[in-house]
Design a protein around this motif. Structure first.
Motif: not given
Length: 166
Positions: A129, A131, A153, A157, A160
């Motif tokens: 997860g 980015t 991260l 996030t 989720r």
């Protein structure tokens, strides 16, 4: 299928296995702060429980130390023996470490960095997860200045993604 991994604090008995990894150029060239050539004193200093903000795990498979996984100061880092790479082990251990970091520590977000030529590690981060948010030149004891990708991260996030996976 990802094998069952166990995690524990590093200890003096891990020296031989950890120093073997630290003596492998294919591993150390991807690390940010480990010296090259390997230095026994540096490795021995790492073979003890971490006392800072976060944790460092010995990652074991069938009782064998196969790598390390850490979240220190809000940054995820890891290394694994070459013979276990490419089997999903780093991704599983990273997910377990991220869950532990967000559940048991007060990190609002985690960060991680990889050298531009470490596509495997970047893939692990994306699967978890993270980015990409920043690219810059950095160097380490084993490298000249090299392009580095920073990833992050957030706890939101992560929550989720975990909710969506259930």
């Amino acid at each position: 299928m990802t094998p069952d991994l166990t995690y524990r604090a590093l200890n003096a008995g891990d020296f031989a296995a950890l120093h073997a990894m630290a003596s492998d150029w294919s591993i150390v060239r991807q690390l940010g702060r480990w010296p090259w050539p390997a230095q026994e004193a540096f490795t021995r200093n790492r073979c003890k429980p971490y006392a800072g903000d976060g944790f460092v795990w010995a990652v074991c498979l069938g009782g064998r130390l196969i790598g390390t996984m850490a979240v220190t100061g809000g940054e995820l880092g890891y290394m694994f023996a070459p013979d276990v790479q490419g089997r999903g082990i780093a991704t599983k251990a990273a997910r377990d470490a991220i869950a532990h970091a967000f559940e048991d520590y007060n990190f609002a977000a985690l960060k991680a960095t990889v050298w531009v030529d470490n596509a495997g590690s970047a893939a692990v981060l994306r699967k978890c997860g993270f980015t990409h948010w920043h690219t810059y030149y950095d160097q380490s004891p084993s490298r000249l200045p090299t392009l580095t990708h920073s990833f992050r991260l957030s706890r939101d996030t992560w929550d989720r993604l975990r909710t969506a996976a259930q």
